[in-house]
Design a protein around this motif. Structure first.
Motif, mmCIF file in Angstrom:
data_model
loop_
_atom_site.group_PDB
_atom_site.id
_atom_site.type_symbol
_atom_site.label_atom_id
_atom_site.label_comp_id
_atom_site.label_asym_id
_atom_site.label_seq_id
_atom_site.Cartn_x
_atom_site.Cartn_y
_atom_site.Cartn_z
ATOM 1 N N TYR A 39 0.835 -1.210 0.000
ATOM 2 C CA TYR A 39 0.000 0.000 0.000
ATOM 3 C C TYR A 39 0.871 1.262 0.000
ATOM 4 O O TYR A 39 0.609 2.201 -0.739
ATOM 5 C CB TYR A 39 -0.922 -0.018 1.225
ATOM 6 N N TYR A 130 -3.857 -1.321 6.547
ATOM 7 C CA TYR A 130 -3.311 -1.054 5.212
ATOM 8 C C TYR A 130 -2.667 -2.292 4.610
ATOM 9 O O TYR A 130 -2.533 -2.411 3.393
ATOM 10 C CB TYR A 130 -2.293 0.087 5.259
ATOM 11 N N TYR A 133 -4.384 -4.340 1.697
ATOM 12 C CA TYR A 133 -4.265 -3.956 0.287
ATOM 13 C C TYR A 133 -3.388 -4.941 -0.493
ATOM 14 O O TYR A 133 -3.810 -5.519 -1.497
ATOM 15 C CB TYR A 133 -3.695 -2.536 0.240
#
Ligand code: PLP
Length: 290
Positions: A39, A130, A133
């Motif tokens: 990410y 995150y 992702y």
């Protein structure tokens, strides 16, 4: 950027398996942490000039963040409780390579009040939302591979530290009703610790991976003769080098639970081989015949 790692086919102690080679994602930025930090790699952060994290002085996460910081042109401040004198006077492995990438290492704890809007703070081991992702891109690669090979059911196995990768994989498959079951085992702490880590990232326990436990208790980073032995056998039987911290525990558990994996088993190779530069000499000193 680093997508579609290959899947290869092997056999270990009579157990056939597919191997997802995330260790080959890139030379510098490979394996588990490349997925979890993806990410940050893929997005722009115009207001950030510094990344901050903490953990051990030989961690894979530290090294991967040092690569990220270098690619981004960020300053990297990393906090550890303690750096062993031996490591200071004889830098090697992740520690040496991270320093080489410009990491500033600090002994002591982070003052959270000093974290400003120009600073990106990453949890120990990259355990945050995150991470989903990049882990979901991994899940999609597995789904594509499964359909290209017309496999009905797949069992994915990967050993866990924070459990972030296993959890986000499992969540993605279950939410999208894909016939892939994720199995994992705790390498840091026990089953309770791992369940606690899952609960910090997702509330719905029906989305969690299945946890398998080894019959023997292993302490993270400690040396065990049977782990060294299985690591050598893995390399001999598959011709692939595995990491020495997580993979031997994962394979002890797989071998103990062979009967569960009569359908297609996909093992995720999560990289971490630079860590072997510090682990392997320790193993050799302790167990190799002089
Ligand atoms: C970090 C790491 C893990 C653990 O990943 P989690 O998402 O924290 O469970 C496993 N294997 C290797 C090689 C790693 O570097």
């Amino acid at each position: 950027m680093f997508e579609n790692s290959p899947v290869e086919q092997y056999n270990f102690q009579g157990l056939p398996f597919f191997l997802k080679r995330d260790d080959l994602l890139s030379k510098e930025f490979s394996g588990n942490k490349a997925r979890k930090l993806y990410y940050y790699l893929e997005n722009n952060f115009p207001n950030i000039d510094t990344v901050i994290s903490y953990g051990s002085a030989q961690s894979n996460s530290m090294y991967s963040i040092s690569v990220l910081a270098k690619l981004k042109g960020w300053k990297f401040d990393y906090y550890v409780d303690h750096i062993a004198d031996y490591l200071k006077s004889n830098p090697h492995g992740n520690y040496e390579k991270s320093l080489g990438n410009g990491m500033n290492i600090h002994e002591g704890s982070i003052d959270k009040n000093s974290i400003d809007s120009n600073m990106l703070f990453i949890e120990e081991g990259g355990a945050n939302d995150y991470a989903a992702y990049g882990v979901e891109l991994l899940a999609k690669e597995i789904i594509d591979w499964k359909s290209q090979n017309s496999l009905d059911e797949v069992n994915v196995f990967l050993p866990s530290g924070t459990g972030t990768t296993a959890l986000f994989l499992s969540r993605y498959f279950k939410l999208n009703k894909i016939d892939v079951e994720v199995y994992t085992t705790p390498c840091v702490g026990d089953v309770k610790y791992l369940q606690k880590q899952f609960s910090l990232l997702a509330d719905d326990i029906s989305l969690y991976p299945t946890i398998l436990e080894s019959s023997k208790k292993f302490h993270f980073g400690k040396l065990y003769k049977e782990n060294y032995k299985i690591w050598i056998e893995l390399q001999q039987q598959t011709g692939v080098e595995y990491d020495l911290l997580y993979d031997p525990i994962g394979w002890q558990v797989l071998v103990e639970n062979k009967e569960l994996f009569s359908t297609q088993l996909l093992y995720i190779h999560q990289g971490g081989l630079i860590g072997n530069e510090s682990m392997l000499p320790r193993y050799k000193r302790k167990f190799d015949e002089k």
